[in-house]
Write an enzyme that holds these catalytic residues in place. Structure first.
Site, PDB file in Angstrom:
ATOM      1  N   SER A  15       9.454   4.670   5.352  1.00 27.73           N
ATOM      2  CA  SER A  15       9.320   5.814   4.438  1.00 27.73           C
ATOM      3  C   SER A  15       8.048   5.693   3.595  1.00 27.73           C
ATOM      4  O   SER A  15       7.417   6.708   3.270  1.00 27.73           O
ATOM      5  CB  SER A  15      10.564   5.975   3.560  1.00 27.73           C
ATOM      6  OG  SER A  15      10.659   4.951   2.606  1.00 27.73           O
ATOM      7  N   HIS A 111       6.079  -3.484  -3.727  1.00 28.83           N
ATOM      8  CA  HIS A 111       7.249  -4.321  -3.976  1.00 28.83           C
ATOM      9  C   HIS A 111       8.208  -3.556  -4.889  1.00 28.83           C
ATOM     10  O   HIS A 111       7.784  -2.978  -5.892  1.00 28.83           O
ATOM     11  CB  HIS A 111       6.815  -5.627  -4.654  1.00 28.83           C
ATOM     12  CG  HIS A 111       7.961  -6.540  -4.930  1.00 28.83           C
ATOM     13  ND1 HIS A 111       8.551  -7.316  -3.947  1.00 28.83           N
ATOM     14  CD2 HIS A 111       8.660  -6.777  -6.067  1.00 28.83           C
ATOM     15  CE1 HIS A 111       9.557  -7.997  -4.476  1.00 28.83           C
ATOM     16  NE2 HIS A 111       9.642  -7.692  -5.757  1.00 28.83           N
ATOM     17  N   ASP A 147       4.521 -12.207  -3.812  1.00 34.61           N
ATOM     18  CA  ASP A 147       4.667 -11.134  -4.813  1.00 34.61           C
ATOM     19  C   ASP A 147       3.984 -11.480  -6.128  1.00 34.61           C
ATOM     20  O   ASP A 147       4.520 -11.232  -7.216  1.00 34.61           O
ATOM     21  CB  ASP A 147       6.164 -10.840  -5.057  1.00 34.61           C
ATOM     22  CG  ASP A 147       6.880 -10.408  -3.793  1.00 34.61           C
ATOM     23  OD1 ASP A 147       6.229  -9.801  -2.927  1.00 34.61           O
ATOM     24  OD2 ASP A 147       8.078 -10.696  -3.665  1.00 34.61           O
TER      25      ASP A 147
HETATM   26  C1  GRF Z   1      10.552  -0.644   0.276  1.00 34.95           C
HETATM   27  O1  GRF Z   1      11.531  -0.654  -0.714  1.00 34.95           O
HETATM   28  C2  GRF Z   1       9.398  -1.531  -0.101  1.00 34.95           C
HETATM   29  O2  GRF Z   1       9.167  -1.571  -1.475  1.00 34.95           O
HETATM   30  C3  GRF Z   1       9.854  -2.877   0.381  1.00 34.95           C
HETATM   31  O3  GRF Z   1      10.544  -2.620   1.581  1.00 34.95           O
HETATM   32  C4  GRF Z   1      11.045  -1.284   1.565  1.00 34.95           C
HETATM   33  C5  GRF Z   1      10.497  -0.620   2.784  1.00 34.95           C
HETATM   34  O4  GRF Z   1      11.017   0.676   2.946  1.00 34.95           O
HETATM   35  N1  GRF Z   1       8.738  -3.775   0.505  1.00 34.95           N
HETATM   36  P1  GRF Z   1      10.327   1.683   3.960  1.00 34.95           P
HETATM   37  O5  GRF Z   1      10.340   1.008   5.325  1.00 34.95           O
HETATM   38  O6  GRF Z   1       8.933   1.939   3.491  1.00 34.95           O
HETATM   39  O7  GRF Z   1      11.186   2.908   3.935  1.00 34.95           O
END
Ligand code: GRF
Length: 203
Positions: A15, A111, A147
């Protein structure tokens, strides 16, 4: 206008990748997604990239004997595509120090917490357990420590009474989709804090 060539590394639904693809669709956006690499086959993020006409590659970590060899394959593919900046977007592999050093200053991550709070996994559970009233997300440069790199942009969201991990994650995700493209725009346009190969801020 020369657009910064971006490679996105994913492991899942993508996403955040979608948010970046949507932003890059604007003709005046200073970056373009030139390659999406997933370490897992058949994830939805790969479909999103294909629908946007972006080249994709699957490099399965399971096909490599060591982390360094897997990272070497990813590195080679990024360099062959002329990638100038790497965006990690839900990429669920730790990267070797060699890879991080090779891209330091040219690799960013999103993050799901207000760093330096709640590093690592299960950030929403960590936030709920800590009882914080504000939670959020961070776009930061990637350095050797997990991080921990210089922060480019953050967004805060409230923690509401009755929140569980899912409701909090959904609220944070909306903010992620706003700040990741914004951070990319600022960085590609030279308006965000940059980071040199030693992980130090460039004024
Ligand atoms: C997100 O919450 C991002 O912050 C974390 O992993 C998740 C990935 O979600 N690193 P998507 O695949 O971008 O929907």
């Amino acid at each position: 206008m020369a657009r910064l060539k971006v490679g996105v590394l994913i492991s899942g639904r993508g996403s955040n990748l979608q948010a970046l693809l949507d932003a890059c669709a604007a003709p005046d956006f200073p970056a373009e997604i030139a390659l999406v690499i997933s370490n897992i086959p058949e994830v939805y993020g790969l479909e999103r990239a294909a629908k946007a006409g972006v080249p994709t590659a699957v490099i399965r970590h399971k096909d490599y004997a060591s982390r360094a060899e897997f990272d070497g394959a990813v590195d080679a593919r990024l360099r062959a595509a002329g990638i100038e900046l790497v965006c990690l977007a839900g990429f669920m592999r730790l990267l070797s120090s060699g890879f991080v050093e090779g891209w330091q200053g040219r690799m960013i991550n999103i993050h799901p917490s207000l760093l330096p709070n709640f590093k690592g996994l299960h950030t929403h559970a960590q936030a709920l357990a800590a009882g914080v009233k504000l939670h959020g997300c961070t776009v930061h440069h990637v350095t050797a420590a997990l991080d921990d790199g210089p922060i480019i942009l953050q967004a805060a969201v409230p923690v509401l009474p009755g929140d569980d991990e899912d409701s909090l994650a959904a609220r944070v995700l909306v903010a992620e989709h706003r700040i990741y493209p914004l951070a990319l725009r600022l960085l590609a346009g030279g308006q965000a804090v940059a980071c040199d190969p030693a992980g130090m801020l460039i004024a």
